[in-house]
Design an enzyme around this catalytic site. Structure first.
Site, PDB file in Angstrom:
ATOM      1  N   ASP A 145     -12.799 -70.740  -7.721  1.00 39.95           N
ATOM      2  CA  ASP A 145     -13.974 -70.382  -8.532  1.00 39.95           C
ATOM      3  C   ASP A 145     -15.229 -71.038  -7.952  1.00 39.95           C
ATOM      4  OD1 ASP A 145     -11.465 -70.831 -10.288  1.00 39.95           O
ATOM      5  OD2 ASP A 145     -12.665 -69.512 -11.533  1.00 39.95           O
ATOM      6  N   HIS A 184      -9.068 -66.729  -3.782  1.00 38.69           N
ATOM      7  CA  HIS A 184      -9.018 -65.568  -4.674  1.00 38.69           C
ATOM      8  C   HIS A 184     -10.391 -65.116  -5.192  1.00 38.69           C
ATOM      9  CE1 HIS A 184      -4.645 -66.208  -5.119  1.00 38.69           C
ATOM     10  NE2 HIS A 184      -4.918 -67.477  -5.361  1.00 38.69           N
TER      11      HIS A 184
HETATM   12  O1  RIB Z   1      -4.139 -66.329  -9.742  1.00 36.09           O
HETATM   13  C1  RIB Z   1      -5.332 -66.793  -9.172  1.00 36.09           C
HETATM   14  C2  RIB Z   1      -6.387 -66.941 -10.218  1.00 36.09           C
HETATM   15  O2  RIB Z   1      -5.966 -67.899 -11.189  1.00 36.09           O
HETATM   16  C3  RIB Z   1      -7.714 -67.492  -9.658  1.00 36.09           C
HETATM   17  O3  RIB Z   1      -8.778 -67.012 -10.431  1.00 36.09           O
HETATM   18  C4  RIB Z   1      -7.567 -68.971  -9.852  1.00 36.09           C
HETATM   19  O4  RIB Z   1      -8.823 -69.648  -9.947  1.00 36.09           O
HETATM   20  C5  RIB Z   1      -6.846 -69.036 -11.171  1.00 36.09           C
HETATM   21  O5  RIB Z   1      -7.831 -68.897 -12.201  1.00 36.09           O
HETATM   22 CA    CA Z   2     -10.334 -68.637 -11.465  1.00 37.50          CA
END
Ligand code: RIB
Ligand code: CA
Length: 374
Positions: free
Chosen positions: A47, A296
């Site tokens: 994030d 991610h």
């Molecule tokens: O599965 C990955 C997600 O879950 C990402 O957004 C990570 O930050 C967690 O929130």
């Molecule tokens: Ca996240």
């Protein structure tokens, strides 16, 4: 001493010149229209990089209208504190943070210390933000921000969800007339293999009921960035070295970025590298990722600012809410066996990974120049 300060000056000059040239010679990812983003997140190591990309992406026409936090990777108190700290590190105390849901709609809270640590952003010692979150609840702030953007001709705000979808479900339930006019992009779900569940991805698994409400709601558009896409965005040693050094980094001939002598050239780059180091270690330990962790959440921001770098397919997605082993699974109706259900989600099937890393690294360079810490 004089020689080291001269070196620092030259590095900074190089960074600023690169950034100015980069803006002039920007790749096609730079768009002429302004992109208005609201970021709902649970910082969270990945994030944090989503905040970097949104706040300092190459595309100068990205406006971050606000940030809301949710219980997910850690408690909402911790994710809120982390969001404030990261924005301060980015020189973006102008972006308001709104503390959101402290628990899922129905289920008990679930966190992920095995990946993000007890603080939710273990690894670096990022200084305190020196400010608090806004008193305005997130869904109220979202509604005000989106209404303002909707008054701008041809502007469509985008809500980027990168944690459990609890806040998003509450928002579209309380402000349906606004929600149906905005684009939603979310990092979450999986087409086959899960991560914190055999078939479920963490963000959906935290609050399946919220995700089900969201995917049933008629947003202007809903785009899903699943694990299959984000697992192609691995933070390799070469990427780590490029982020440590900046635009002047030249990878060694073996092109594997194994040059371990590379050190971060300033405090910002050191702190961001410590974020990645912790994330790499936990991902290696928990999921066996030996070539670097998947970053991610910035993939969802990248879709919002450069959708032309993605391939998507409109599919029917439902969320399993009652399965003992499968709760939180995003179920894809690949063969349209439920034709009575409308196609509801643009599912990302491919991303231009090279363009993603180009944009992500330039955002880190921009953030490095804007960081108030020296
Ligand atoms: O599965 C990955 C997600 O879950 C990402 O957004 C990570 O930050 C967690 O929130
Ligand atoms: Ca996240």
């Amino acid at each position: 001493n004089l020689s080291s300060s001269k070196a620092v000056f030259e590095q900074r000059l190089c960074e600023s010149l690169f950034i100015s040239f980069a803006r002039l010679e920007a790749p096609p990812a730079v768009r002429t229209m302004t992109t208005y983003l609201w970021l709902d997140c649970d910082p969270g190591h990945d994030d944090a990089f989503a905040l970097i990309l949104a706040c300092h992406g190459l595309n100068p026409a990205v406006i971050v209208a606000g940030v809301s936090t949710v219980c997910g990777n850690q408690t909402v108190d911790k994710t809120t504190d982390n969001a404030l700290r990261v924005l301060h590190l980015l020189g973006r105390d102008d972006v308001q943070v709104h503390k959101g849901a402290s628990k899922p709609l129905i289920r008990p809270t679930r966190n992920c210390p095995e990946i993000h640590g007890e603080s939710g952003l273990d690894g670096p010692d990022i200084p305190d933000a020196g400010r608090e979150a806004s008193d305005t609840p997130p869904i109220v702030a979202m509604a005000k921000a989106f209404e303002k953007v909707l008054q701008i001709p041809s502007a469509t705000p985008t809500l980027v969800a990168m944690g459990a979808m609890t806040n998003v479900a509450l928002f579209c339930s309380v402000y349906p007339e606004i929600a149906r006019q905005i684009n939603l992009v979310f990092m979450g779900g999986a087409l086959t293999k899960g991560n914190t569940g055999p078939t479920a991805e963490f963000n959906i698994q935290c609050d399946p009921e919220a995700a089900s409400v969201v995917l049933e709601f008629p947003f202007k558009s809903i785009t899903m960035v699943p694990l299959e896409t984000t697992h192609t965005a691995l933070v390799t040693k070469k990427i780590r070295n490029r982020m440590r050094v900046g635009p002047s980094y030249i990878p060694p001939n073996d092109d594997t970025g194994t040059d371990t002598t590379v050190t971060a050239t300033n405090r910002f780059r050191q702190l961001t590298d410590e974020i990645l180091m912790f994330f790499a270690n936990t991902y290696s330990k928990e999921f066996g990722f030996k070539h670097g962790p998947p970053l991610h959440d910035p993939c969802a921001v990248f879709f919002a600012i450069a959708p032309e770098k993605f391939k998507t397919e409109k599919l029917r997605i439902d969320v399993e809410c009652s399965g003992t082993h499968t709760a939180g699974t995003t179920v894809v109706d690949w063969w349209r066996q439920s034709p009575e259900k409308p196609l509801n989600v643009d599912v990302v099937l491919d991303m231009d990974v090279e363009s993603f890393w180009e944009a992500m690294c330039i955002a880190v360079d921009n953030a490095s120049a804007a960081c108030p810490l020296r």
